[in-house]
Design a protein around this motif. Structure first.
Motif, PDB file in Angstrom:
ATOM      1  N   GLY A   9       0.822  -1.216   0.000  1.00 59.88           N
ATOM      2  CA  GLY A   9       0.000   0.000   0.000  1.00 59.88           C
ATOM      3  C   GLY A   9       0.852   1.261   0.000  1.00 59.88           C
ATOM      4  N   ARG A  10       0.168   2.366  -0.024  1.00 60.92           N
ATOM      5  CA  ARG A  10       0.808   3.688  -0.081  1.00 60.92           C
ATOM      6  C   ARG A  10       1.836   3.858   1.051  1.00 60.92           C
ATOM      7  NH1 ARG A  10      -3.659   5.803   0.302  1.00 60.92           N
ATOM      8  NH2 ARG A  10      -4.050   6.438  -1.828  1.00 60.92           N
ATOM      9  N   VAL A  11       1.355   3.658   2.281  1.00 62.80           N
ATOM     10  CA  VAL A  11       2.238   3.884   3.434  1.00 62.80           C
ATOM     11  C   VAL A  11       3.163   2.675   3.628  1.00 62.80           C
ATOM     12  CG1 VAL A  11       2.308   4.392   5.904  1.00 62.80           C
ATOM     13  CG2 VAL A  11       0.453   5.327   4.504  1.00 62.80           C
ATOM     14  N   GLY A  12       2.601   1.469   3.447  1.00 64.11           N
ATOM     15  CA  GLY A  12       3.378   0.251   3.680  1.00 64.11           C
ATOM     16  C   GLY A  12       4.630   0.177   2.824  1.00 64.11           C
ATOM     17  N   LEU A  29       3.412  -8.374   4.304  1.00 65.26           N
ATOM     18  CA  LEU A  29       2.227  -9.226   4.122  1.00 65.26           C
ATOM     19  C   LEU A  29       1.161  -8.372   3.467  1.00 65.26           C
ATOM     20  CD1 LEU A  29       0.360 -11.736   4.640  1.00 65.26           C
ATOM     21  CD2 LEU A  29      -0.160 -10.724   6.869  1.00 65.26           C
ATOM     22  N   ASP A  30       0.726  -8.794   2.303  1.00 67.90           N
ATOM     23  CA  ASP A  30      -0.310  -8.029   1.597  1.00 67.90           C
ATOM     24  C   ASP A  30      -1.055  -8.968   0.664  1.00 67.90           C
ATOM     25  OD1 ASP A  30      -1.660  -6.001  -0.231  1.00 67.90           O
ATOM     26  OD2 ASP A  30      -0.493  -4.631   1.012  1.00 67.90           O
ATOM     27  N   LEU A  31      -2.240  -8.545   0.298  1.00 74.12           N
ATOM     28  CA  LEU A  31      -3.043  -9.298  -0.671  1.00 74.12           C
ATOM     29  C   LEU A  31      -2.371  -9.343  -2.030  1.00 74.12           C
ATOM     30  CD1 LEU A  31      -6.740  -8.076  -0.509  1.00 74.12           C
ATOM     31  CD2 LEU A  31      -5.844 -10.342   0.068  1.00 74.12           C
ATOM     32  N   ARG A  32      -1.623  -8.258  -2.316  1.00 73.24           N
ATOM     33  CA  ARG A  32      -0.997  -8.162  -3.641  1.00 73.24           C
ATOM     34  C   ARG A  32       0.502  -7.982  -3.470  1.00 73.24           C
ATOM     35  NH1 ARG A  32      -1.884  -2.053  -4.885  1.00 73.24           N
ATOM     36  NH2 ARG A  32      -2.292  -1.404  -2.776  1.00 73.24           N
ATOM     37  N   PRO A  33       1.267  -8.417  -4.484  1.00 76.98           N
ATOM     38  CA  PRO A  33       2.708  -8.219  -4.393  1.00 76.98           C
ATOM     39  C   PRO A  33       3.050  -6.732  -4.467  1.00 76.98           C
ATOM     40  CG  PRO A  33       2.102  -9.427  -6.421  1.00 76.98           C
ATOM     41  CD  PRO A  33       0.829  -9.076  -5.724  1.00 76.98           C
ATOM     42  N   SER A  44      -3.818 -13.094   2.759  1.00 72.52           N
ATOM     43  CA  SER A  44      -4.838 -12.231   3.352  1.00 72.52           C
ATOM     44  C   SER A  44      -4.807 -12.258   4.874  1.00 72.52           C
ATOM     45  CB  SER A  44      -6.217 -12.681   2.884  1.00 72.52           C
ATOM     46  OG  SER A  44      -7.208 -11.912   3.529  1.00 72.52           O
ATOM     47  N   LEU A  45      -5.174 -11.130   5.449  1.00 73.61           N
ATOM     48  CA  LEU A  45      -5.369 -11.045   6.898  1.00 73.61           C
ATOM     49  C   LEU A  45      -6.547 -11.913   7.344  1.00 73.61           C
ATOM     50  CD1 LEU A  45      -4.868  -7.213   7.107  1.00 73.61           C
ATOM     51  CD2 LEU A  45      -3.484  -8.873   8.386  1.00 73.61           C
ATOM     52  N   GLU A  46      -7.326 -12.375   6.384  1.00 74.75           N
ATOM     53  CA  GLU A  46      -8.449 -13.258   6.707  1.00 74.75           C
ATOM     54  C   GLU A  46      -8.012 -14.721   6.770  1.00 74.75           C
ATOM     55  OE1 GLU A  46     -12.357 -12.132   4.832  1.00 74.75           O
ATOM     56  OE2 GLU A  46     -10.982 -11.059   3.515  1.00 74.75           O
ATOM     57  N   PRO A 131     -18.840   3.335   8.780  1.00 69.67           N
ATOM     58  CA  PRO A 131     -18.477   1.951   9.110  1.00 69.67           C
ATOM     59  C   PRO A 131     -16.965   1.757   9.109  1.00 69.67           C
ATOM     60  CG  PRO A 131     -20.304   1.985   7.573  1.00 69.67           C
ATOM     61  CD  PRO A 131     -19.830   3.407   7.692  1.00 69.67           C
ATOM     62  N   TYR A 132     -16.256   2.416   8.190  1.00 73.71           N
ATOM     63  CA  TYR A 132     -14.790   2.314   8.181  1.00 73.71           C
ATOM     64  C   TYR A 132     -14.209   2.821   9.521  1.00 73.71           C
ATOM     65  CZ  TYR A 132      -9.983   3.828   7.290  1.00 73.71           C
ATOM     66  OH  TYR A 132      -8.632   4.062   7.396  1.00 73.71           O
ATOM     67  N   GLY A 133     -14.684   3.986   9.970  1.00 72.95           N
ATOM     68  CA  GLY A 133     -14.210   4.529  11.250  1.00 72.95           C
ATOM     69  C   GLY A 133     -14.523   3.581  12.398  1.00 72.95           C
ATOM     70  N   HIS A 161      -5.368  11.992   7.130  1.00 76.50           N
ATOM     71  CA  HIS A 161      -5.489  11.678   5.709  1.00 76.50           C
ATOM     72  C   HIS A 161      -4.094  11.785   5.094  1.00 76.50           C
ATOM     73  CE1 HIS A 161      -7.114  11.126   1.831  1.00 76.50           C
ATOM     74  NE2 HIS A 161      -6.548  12.232   1.406  1.00 76.50           N
ATOM     75  N   THR A 162      -3.739  10.814   4.277  1.00 80.08           N
ATOM     76  CA  THR A 162      -2.363  10.699   3.787  1.00 80.08           C
ATOM     77  C   THR A 162      -2.340  10.552   2.275  1.00 80.08           C
ATOM     78  OG1 THR A 162      -1.793   9.552   5.829  1.00 80.08           O
ATOM     79  CG2 THR A 162      -0.256   9.306   3.988  1.00 80.08           C
ATOM     80  N   GLN A 163      -1.448  11.274   1.646  1.00 76.11           N
ATOM     81  CA  GLN A 163      -1.289  11.149   0.197  1.00 76.11           C
ATOM     82  C   GLN A 163       0.191  11.119  -0.162  1.00 76.11           C
ATOM     83  OE1 GLN A 163      -4.412  11.670  -2.477  1.00 76.11           O
ATOM     84  NE2 GLN A 163      -4.255  10.159  -0.857  1.00 76.11           N
TER      85      GLN A 163
END
Ligand code: NAD
Length: 327
Positions: A9-12, A29-33, A44-46, A131-133, A161-163
């Motif tokens: 991800g962006r931050v990861g 660890l991520d869903l995608r490389p 997955s974390l699942e 719901p996200y919060g 918020h991060t960009q």
């Protein structure tokens, strides 16, 4: 060995790069490389097995992986990943004898878009309205449980918020596209099923691409924090290593919020696109979140002001334009 979830991800990605450049041993660890090389588990974390594998030999966990969505169709998966996934990861970390677990929470736990007082400190009531919060607040509760159990140190970082700076002037980017460009905002609102807002926005379309200056129903321009990923990385590294971070909860973000009435003319001067002003029904977005605690306790210093981010954003936009012309 440091386990970083959400490593693609962006931050990861940025955290993993920063740790590796400091010769720290990292597993993603991520869903995608991530496409960045180095050790990572695509899973997955699942998935309990993926978590078990990922936790082998780990001393610290940076839990940045999450499903960010505001679509009701995504709700089940979001709770499964952000709440149950976080519980699994915490349990596995505690069992594996992890020293410190850092959790990426969010300003949506307050929530920042409906503050009861400003600036928002860590003592602001926690009453998420998305719901996200809510998934992030439940994540925090799970972290508190483990902190109380006393087997590992925990740190909660409530992210601004991060960009990535390059996203700011990119109409295709997930957050900044709809935030600053009118037509992507129309498409976003349609995807949310907000047809009334989409119609309002359409009525401001001047027949060519434009920026949008968002204000509330009284004409007050939106104001919020937008923090550069690089500053987030600096805060995360402090949370990982600073002795005084243990057991703490910290807002992590830029010093000052950005006022859209000041920002949009700067953006427009860099893209050459006109600005249309849209007054949205309701209070709009208007907050200021204090980062005093992390500055005073851990010595955090934000380096990337909005003007510096915009310099980078303009360079990234020029590169994208040159690539498109080359194609
Ligand atoms: P991002 O979406 O770029 O990265 C999140 C990563 O998590 C993605 O690479 C995604 O593939 C991964 N992920 C999603 N579901 C997963 C699963 N089931 N298993 C494994 N990995 C999974 O987001 P980001 O901007 O890098 O955010 C990092 C963290 O900060 C997240 O926890 C997010 O909720 C939090 N946060 C972000 C912002 C922001 O504005 N970007 C604001 C507040 C909090």
């Amino acid at each position: 060995m440091i386990l970083v979830t959400g490593s693609a991800g962006r931050v990861g990605r940025a955290v993993v790069a920063a740790l590796r450049s400091r010769d720290r041993i990292v597993r993603g660890l991520d869903l995608r490389p991530s496409g960045t090389g180095g050790e990572e588990i695509v899973g997955s974390l699942e998935d309990a097995e993926a978590i078990f594998k990922a936790m082998d030999g780990v001393s610290d966990v940076l839990h940045l992986g999450a499903f960010m969505s505001w679509l009701s169709a995504d709700r089940d998966s979001m709770f499964a990943v952000n709440v149950e996934g976080t519980r699994r990861l915490l349990d596995a970390a505690s069992l594996a004898g992890v020293r410190r677990f850092i959790f990426a929470s969010s300003g949506e736990v307050y929530p920042e878009n409906r503050p009861e007082f400003l600036p928002i400190t860590e003592d602001h009531p926690l009453r998420p309205n998305s719901p996200y919060g809510l998934t992030k607040l439940l994540g925090e509760e799970l972290v508190h449980f483990h902190q109380r159990m006393g087997r590992m140190e925990t740190v909660i970082l409530r992210f601004s918020h991060t960009q990535d700076a390059g996203e700011l002037l990119d109409e295709e980017s997930f957050f900044s596209g709809p935030r600053f460009f009118l037509r992507p905002r129309i498409r976003q609102q349609l995807s949310f099923g907000n047809t009334a807002i989409a119609d309002l926005l359409r009525s401001h379309d001047i027949g060519e691409p434009s920026h949008i200056l968002a204000r509330n129903e009284d004409g007050r321009p939106f104001r919020m924090h937008i923090t550069d990923t690089r500053d987030m990385v600096a805060g995360i590294l402090l949370a990982l290593d600073h002795p005084k971070a243990a057991g703490g909860t910290f807002n992590l973000g830029a010093d000052e919020p950005v006022n859209f009435a000041e920002l949009l003319p700067k953006i427009s001067s860099l893209t050459g696109l006109p600005i249309v002003t849209v007054d949205f029904p309701g209070d709009g977005v208007y907050y200021h979140t204090s980062n005093e605690r992390i500055r005073n306790t851990l010595g955090f210093e934000a380096q990337w002001t909005m003007d510096r981010m915009l310099d980078d954003a303009a360079a990234a936009r020029r590169r994208r334009g040159a690539m498109e012309q080359g194609q």
